[in-house]
Design an enzyme around this catalytic site. Structure first.
Site, PDB file in Angstrom:
ATOM      1  N   LYS A  89       0.832  -1.220   0.000  1.00 12.37           N
ATOM      2  CA  LYS A  89       0.000   0.000   0.000  1.00 12.37           C
ATOM      3  C   LYS A  89       0.855   1.254   0.000  1.00 12.37           C
ATOM      4  O   LYS A  89       0.463   2.263  -0.585  1.00 12.37           O
ATOM      5  CB  LYS A  89      -0.954  -0.003   1.204  1.00 12.37           C
ATOM      6  CG  LYS A  89      -2.018  -1.068   1.081  1.00 12.37           C
ATOM      7  CD  LYS A  89      -3.400  -0.500   1.307  1.00 12.37           C
ATOM      8  CE  LYS A  89      -4.439  -1.533   0.909  1.00 12.37           C
ATOM      9  NZ  LYS A  89      -5.637  -1.497   1.700  1.00 12.37           N
ATOM     10  N   LYS A 139      -2.811 -11.347  -6.658  1.00 11.07           N
ATOM     11  CA  LYS A 139      -4.114 -11.686  -6.074  1.00 11.07           C
ATOM     12  C   LYS A 139      -5.179 -10.712  -6.580  1.00 11.07           C
ATOM     13  O   LYS A 139      -4.863  -9.546  -6.887  1.00 11.07           O
ATOM     14  CB  LYS A 139      -4.034 -11.682  -4.540  1.00 11.07           C
ATOM     15  CG  LYS A 139      -3.896 -10.324  -3.937  1.00 11.07           C
ATOM     16  CD  LYS A 139      -4.063 -10.322  -2.417  1.00 11.07           C
ATOM     17  CE  LYS A 139      -3.958  -8.880  -1.963  1.00 11.07           C
ATOM     18  NZ  LYS A 139      -3.971  -8.590  -0.585  1.00 11.07           N
ATOM     19  N   LYS A 177      -9.087  -5.193  -4.603  1.00  8.81           N
ATOM     20  CA  LYS A 177      -9.856  -3.969  -4.840  1.00  8.81           C
ATOM     21  C   LYS A 177      -8.941  -2.867  -5.352  1.00  8.81           C
ATOM     22  O   LYS A 177      -9.357  -1.958  -6.035  1.00  8.81           O
ATOM     23  CB  LYS A 177     -10.487  -3.478  -3.537  1.00  8.81           C
ATOM     24  CG  LYS A 177     -11.498  -4.415  -2.918  1.00  8.81           C
ATOM     25  CD  LYS A 177     -11.887  -3.886  -1.535  1.00  8.81           C
ATOM     26  CE  LYS A 177     -12.511  -4.963  -0.677  1.00  8.81           C
ATOM     27  NZ  LYS A 177     -12.509  -4.651   0.750  1.00  8.81           N
TER      28      LYS A 177
END
Ligand code: TYM
Length: 327
Positions: free
Chosen positions: A111, A193, A196
């Site tokens: 992130k 993976k 979102k």
């Protein structure tokens, strides 16, 4: 009774990774355990949001969870910011985890790469808040997808450290991941993976996608050229992902399913049909719930009151064990 806790962030729409990796197991487990599920809105603001965005997303996510089978009459379902013990306990957790441990977290590394312009302090200390979420409820089991294992491990480490410093306070939780679909991969980039935040609309099947869209995305999934159906994520990530999805959707073992197929085409058709069949009743239920936001809000309030009864007792125990001057 076994205490189960898990959480999910109100960011973006849910995809079949969230559903098959986590939520579907929650709705099964709620009947056999004492289960608590949390919409983790405080975690969502670790990256910047526009005013009002998180509240709207929390309501919608709660309705999605109920549509997926979470029954507020059976489990406890609540929104994290409604139970203020989470933030207070998070401080105790922050003081029980080291800079080095936090620096090793994969979710932080991913992130912070995606949000280079502003990496918040909260993004770094995120696992301390997650540890508070889990430990406040004397949780035995945390049903999650594979990507959250590391956060459950650090939660155990924090609990052990706190217990050894201040005396027995927290229960040590363990992660529970499903046999099939613990890590659903992106359909277009099967070594990443499904996520979102990956920004891969063709590779992500959202739970509210139209059946036609779902079928199209699965039919166009990236596989490989050798045409052989076998279950091996290293050599054949795309095909193995489809087998996992089909296996999870039909409650069959992905490795043994491989023997039923000689071609990718039929596997894709069956995987698409299975996902559509799984999602159709879910989508219909969501449309009903969406029409009555007042009722959802009422149910969440009841959930928060129930959650708070347990969280307050655990937090008081932790503070007493540290030995703060009584107020
Ligand atoms: P979040 O919101 O990213 O994801 C929610 C759940 O969905 C699972 N998941 C997947 N499973 C399989 N394949 C995928 N591609 C996939 N993508 C997501 C996740 O593993 C998760 O179980 N940090 C957590 C939220 C959290 C939490 C908690 C979880 C906060 N506090 C306490 C458990 C307990 C997160 O970001 O999940």
């Amino acid at each position: 009774m076994t205490r189960v806790f898990s959480g999910i962030q109100p960011t973006g729409d849910l995809h079949i990774g969230n559903y098959l990796g986590a939520i579907r197991n929650w709705s099964r487990m709620q009947h056999e355990t004492d289960a608590i599920f949390c919409v983790v809105d405080l975690h969502a603001i670790t990256v910047p949001k526009t005013p009002g965005e998180v509240g709207a997303a929390s309501l919608r996510l709660s309705q999605l969870l109920m549509a997926a089978g979470l029954d507020p009459a059976v489990c406890t379902l609540f929104v994290q910011s409604h139970v203020r013990e989470h933030t207070e306990c998070a401080w105790l957790m922050e003081c029980s985890v080291s800079f080095g441990e936090l620096s090793r977290m994969t979710q932080f590394k991913d992130k912070s790469d995606q949000h280079k312009d502003f990496i918040s302090g909260g993004l770094f200390t995120y696992p301390a808040l997650q540890a508070a979420d889990i430990l406040l409820y004397d949780t035995d089991e945390v049903p999650v997808g594979d990507d959250q294992r590391q956060h459950i491990e650090i939660t155990r480490d924090i609990a052990e450290r706190f217990n050894s410093r201040y005396g027995d306070t927290f229960v040590l939780p363990k992660a529970v991941v499903p046999k099939a679909a613990a890590r659903v991969m992106d359909l277009q980039q099967p070594t990443n993976k499904m996520s979102k935040s990956l920004d891969s609309p063709k590779g992500t099947v959202n739970l509210l996608d139209e059946p036609k869209q779902i079928a199209k995305k699965i039919r166009s999934a990236v596989t490989d050229n050798d045409g052989e159906v076998s279950f091996d994520f290293t050599e054949k990530p795309g095909v193995s992902n489809l087998l996992s999805i089909l296996g999870a959707a039909t409650d069959r073992d992905p490795a043994s399913l491989a023997g039923d197929y000689e071609q990718y085409g039929q596997l894709k058709v069956d995987a698409a049909d299975a996902v559509v069949a799984l999602l159709e009743p879910f989508q219909a239920r969501f449309r009903e719930l969406e029409a009555d936001p007042g009722e959802t809000a009422r149910l969440l309030k009841v959930g928060a009151e129930k959650a708070r009864e347990t969280a307050a007792v655990t937090l008081a125990r932790a503070k007493a064990n540290i030995g703060f001057l009584a107020d």
